[in-house]
Scaffold this active site. Structure first.
Site, PDB file in Angstrom:
ATOM      1  N   ASP A   7       0.882  -1.165   0.000  1.00 48.00           N
ATOM      2  CA  ASP A   7       0.000   0.000   0.000  1.00 48.00           C
ATOM      3  C   ASP A   7       0.923   1.218   0.000  1.00 48.00           C
ATOM      4  O   ASP A   7       1.536   1.528   1.023  1.00 48.00           O
ATOM      5  CB  ASP A   7      -0.890  -0.018   1.244  1.00 48.00           C
ATOM      6  CG  ASP A   7      -1.841   1.164   1.290  1.00 48.00           C
ATOM      7  OD1 ASP A   7      -2.233   1.669   0.219  1.00 48.00           O
ATOM      8  OD2 ASP A   7      -2.184   1.606   2.404  1.00 48.00           O
ATOM      9  N   ASP A  25      -2.593   0.569   6.937  1.00 47.28           N
ATOM     10  CA  ASP A  25      -1.769   0.420   5.729  1.00 47.28           C
ATOM     11  C   ASP A  25      -1.303  -1.028   5.565  1.00 47.28           C
ATOM     12  O   ASP A  25      -1.222  -1.537   4.452  1.00 47.28           O
ATOM     13  CB  ASP A  25      -0.554   1.354   5.795  1.00 47.28           C
ATOM     14  CG  ASP A  25      -0.950   2.774   6.127  1.00 47.28           C
ATOM     15  OD1 ASP A  25      -1.137   3.575   5.201  1.00 47.28           O
ATOM     16  OD2 ASP A  25      -1.097   3.079   7.329  1.00 47.28           O
ATOM     17  N   GLU A  30      -1.020  -1.226  -4.888  1.00 51.83           N
ATOM     18  CA  GLU A  30      -2.233  -0.478  -5.197  1.00 51.83           C
ATOM     19  C   GLU A  30      -1.937   0.595  -6.240  1.00 51.83           C
ATOM     20  O   GLU A  30      -0.923   1.283  -6.169  1.00 51.83           O
ATOM     21  CB  GLU A  30      -2.803   0.171  -3.927  1.00 51.83           C
ATOM     22  CG  GLU A  30      -4.153   0.808  -4.168  1.00 51.83           C
ATOM     23  CD  GLU A  30      -4.801   1.302  -2.886  1.00 51.83           C
ATOM     24  OE1 GLU A  30      -5.810   0.714  -2.480  1.00 51.83           O
ATOM     25  OE2 GLU A  30      -4.273   2.269  -2.305  1.00 51.83           O
TER      26      GLU A  30
END
Length: 192
Positions: free
Chosen positions: A10, A143, A70
């Site tokens: 992330d 996260d 991501e």
């Protein structure tokens, strides 16, 4: 799918969440998760170097085969999207430099891949990650939970592709032009 180790990421500049999952015999096993932190008092160049170096250490220690990260989506603050984009670039570079296959997933794809619902709330996604990975609690910080969700989404997408490939004979016909009609595309896919 044979044994696979995936590093989910992330991206961010202050906190980069990571999650490492092994997929063996149709079972998920959490290897490690956490975050890379950079102090906001440092300039962006120094923060990017820390992210790169720490990520290389993780790759060296755990030796994942693939990296799932991501994709960036709309940010209200253009300065944020630029710095996170730079962090994402450094992360992709670290993966590629170390021979990892890199795949990106949008937040919508992650929500769909984890809950089956594109408008799922963050808490719902985290709860499903906890269940899928058989964890006692939702990983912290958020996260890290997001990074694990990205890794699971990647594994699930690979499994989907394998099941499609197993049930569908793919065409070996060569593509000879850059653009094709819908009819030509159907014929290519259906091997007519």
């Amino acid at each position: 799918m044979e044994n696979l180790r995936v590093l989910g990421i992330d991206p961010g500049t202050a906190i980069v969440g990571f999650g490492i999952i092994d997929y063996e015999s149709r079972e998920y096993k959490v290897v490690d998760y956490g975050f890379i932190f950079t102090d906001k008092s440092l300039n962006l160049d120094e923060r990017l170097l820390i992210i790169f170096n720490e990520l290389e250490k993780l790759i060296e220690k755990y030796k994942p085969q693939e990296l799932a990260i991501e994709e960036l989506f709309f940010f209200k603050n253009s300065k944020t999207v630029i710095s996170v984009g730079q962090a994402r670039g450094v992360i992709v570079l670290a993966g590629m430099k170390n021979g990892l296959k890199v795949s990106g997933y949008t937040p919508l794809q992650v929500k769909m891949g984890i809950t089956g619902y594109g408008k799922a709330e963050k808490k719902q996604v985290q709860e499903m990650v906890k269940r899928i990975l058989k964890l006692e609690e939702i990983p912290k910080p958020d996260d890290a939970a997001d990074a694990l969700a990205i890794a699971v989404t990647h594994i699930n997408s690979l499994n989907s592709l394998l099941s499609i490939g197993a049930s569908t004979q793919l065409s070996t016909k060569k593509i000879t032009k850059e653009k094709m009609s819908a009819q030509e595309y159907r014929e290519l896919i259906l091997k007519k």
